[in-house]
Design a protein around this motif. Structure first.
Motif, PDB file in Angstrom:
ATOM      1  N   ASP A 137       0.861  -1.188   0.000  1.00 24.11           N
ATOM      2  CA  ASP A 137       0.000   0.000   0.000  1.00 24.11           C
ATOM      3  C   ASP A 137       0.898   1.239   0.000  1.00 24.11           C
ATOM      4  O   ASP A 137       1.535   1.560   1.004  1.00 24.11           O
ATOM      5  N   SER A 191      -5.841   1.660   0.758  1.00 28.67           N
ATOM      6  CA  SER A 191      -6.004   2.562  -0.385  1.00 28.67           C
ATOM      7  C   SER A 191      -6.875   1.908  -1.452  1.00 28.67           C
ATOM      8  O   SER A 191      -6.865   0.682  -1.629  1.00 28.67           O
ATOM      9  N   ASN A 192      -7.604   2.747  -2.194  1.00 26.73           N
ATOM     10  CA  ASN A 192      -8.462   2.276  -3.285  1.00 26.73           C
ATOM     11  C   ASN A 192      -9.499   1.256  -2.813  1.00 26.73           C
ATOM     12  O   ASN A 192      -9.918   0.371  -3.562  1.00 26.73           O
ATOM     13  N   LYS A 193      -9.903   1.370  -1.552  1.00 25.47           N
ATOM     14  CA  LYS A 193     -10.959   0.537  -0.969  1.00 25.47           C
ATOM     15  C   LYS A 193     -10.623  -0.951  -1.002  1.00 25.47           C
ATOM     16  O   LYS A 193     -11.503  -1.806  -1.094  1.00 25.47           O
ATOM     17  N   GLN A 194      -9.349  -1.281  -0.904  1.00 23.62           N
ATOM     18  CA  GLN A 194      -8.929  -2.671  -0.882  1.00 23.62           C
ATOM     19  C   GLN A 194      -8.944  -3.220   0.543  1.00 23.62           C
ATOM     20  O   GLN A 194      -8.758  -2.482   1.506  1.00 23.62           O
TER      21      GLN A 194
END
Length: 395
Positions: A137, A191-194
């Motif tokens: 990340d 990050s990026n909804k992971q």
């Protein structure tokens, strides 16, 4: 299944293949030529971890610094200077490698790169157990390493490679839900909804892109441990997947320490003896069929506590050093206490330790797990199964 890279080995492994990850185990020849020397240390480094693995070998997993560690307060944590001096003393006793175990996630420590540079300057191989959520990340990489001029995972791995680091990446499952549960992280968003699962996969991708699975021995390992009732059905496939890509794979049941010891949690999660014997047998048959090991070699070395892997000899050539400077037999043992580096020299602790009495031993098995998460008859029965298998093949 994760599609990340082409296979390195499609059939037989080369005759000179080293069945280990760089810096961990020691060959019988090295051990015989270094009897009495302290070749390795397992060390705790860092105190915080944003994950919450239910099987963690530490007692508590909270991020605040009031957490209890080996029944001591963190105000007694070894200073960076004390740790370096201890490692220099260990170097004078023969130290060749250091494994980072926690207590926290090593990549959440702001002194990690300083220590890696110090080890590199002293020709000591670092091996880092990590869950990989920082490396994968970029926002977290920036958080912890921007002061070092590092802003993404690729840059971080390039520096780790320069420091001759081996990475032991936590990898419990191919299944998203199982994997997230096994780090206690089903709801944390990166990050990026992971979720953790996607970030871990990205870390593995980056490690492969940076070439950590190149070379012999490899510098990349998948740590599937602990083998549990929930993931045992996947372990052989993970083992095969990793091996084909020149990634070492650790397969072993739960430690008997930390959270796993509390209320005998290890009993609740450990598969039956029959399941473990079947898994170990299947892995060793794979090794024989693909020339990783021969039956004769397995008979000579003995069955490893790490299924299909290099026999564990860390308790005949090393010790486990806690965050507070206490030396124990190994990370899976909270009982066999040898002394504190604040009260005695490391040399004195080592030479009067139970481990020193094992000097010269190549396969130490796993005393803390024997008769517990590792069944008493596992090593014997697996070898019997392999002999039967090879006998059938030989007619």
């Amino acid at each position: 299944m994760i599609e990340l890279t082409n296979k390195v080995y499609t059939s037989k492994f080369p005759s000179n293949y080293v069945n280990d990850v760089n810096g961990w185990g020691f060959s019988s020849e090295v051990i015989k030529n270094n009897i009495g020397k302290l070749l390795t240390l397992d060390i705790e480094f860092g105190v915080t971890c944003s994950l919450n693995c239910p099987h963690c070998f530490r007692k508590n997993n909270f991020m605040n610094k009031s957490s209890e560690l080996h029944d001591e307060q963190l105000s007694k944590e070894l200073s960076f200077s004390e740790l370096k001096n201890t490692l220099l003393e260990a170097k004078s006793l023969g130290l060749k490698s250091v494994k980072f175990l926690g207590k926290g996630e090593p990549f959440e420590s702001d002194r990690l790169l300083d220590l890696l540079e110090f080890l590199n300057q002293n020709d000591i191989i670092p091996l880092i157990f990590t869950k990989g959520h920082i490396i994968g990340d970029d926002d977290l990489v920036k958080k912890y390493f921007s002061k070092n001029g590092i802003t993404n995972g690729s840059q971080l791995l390039k520096l780790l490679k320069k420091y001759n680091t081996s990475i032991l990446l936590g990898f419990n499952s191919f299944d998203k839900n199982i994997q997230n549960r096994m780090v206690g992280d089903g709801h944390m968003i990166y990050s990026n909804k992971q979720t953790y699962f996607e970030v871990r996969n990205n870390t593995l991708k980056l490690l492969i892109e940076e070439g950590f699975n190149q070379g012999n021995p490899t510098r990349l390992c998948l740590a599937t441990n602990p083998v549990t009732k929930e993931n045992i059905h996947e372990i052989f496939n993970i083992y095969k997947w990793g091996r084909e890509r020149n990634i070492y794979v650790i397969v072993t049941p739960s430690m008997i320490s930390g959270r796993a010891q509390r209320n005998y949690f290890w009993k609740d999660i450990t598969p039956s003896p029959e399941q473990l014997i079947e898994l170990y047998t299947k892995i060793y048959i794979y090794n024989i069929e693909h020339s990783i090991q021969s039956l004769e070699q397995i008979e000579e070395e003995g069955i490893s506590s790490y299924a299909g892997g290099h026999p564990c000899n860390q308790i005949s050539v090393g010790m486990y050093l806690t965050i507070n400077g206490k030396a124990f037999r190994c990370p899976g043992d909270e009982v066999s206490y040898f002394g504190s580096v604040r009260q005695k020299s490391l040399k004195d602790i080592w030479e009067h330790s139970e481990n020193y009495g094992r000097c010269g031993s190549f396969n130490c098995g796993c005393p803390p797990k024997w008769g517990k998460s590792i069944p008493n008859n596992l090593f014997t029965q697996v070898l019997v199964n392999l002999k039967k298998y090879c006998g059938l093949n030989n007619g």
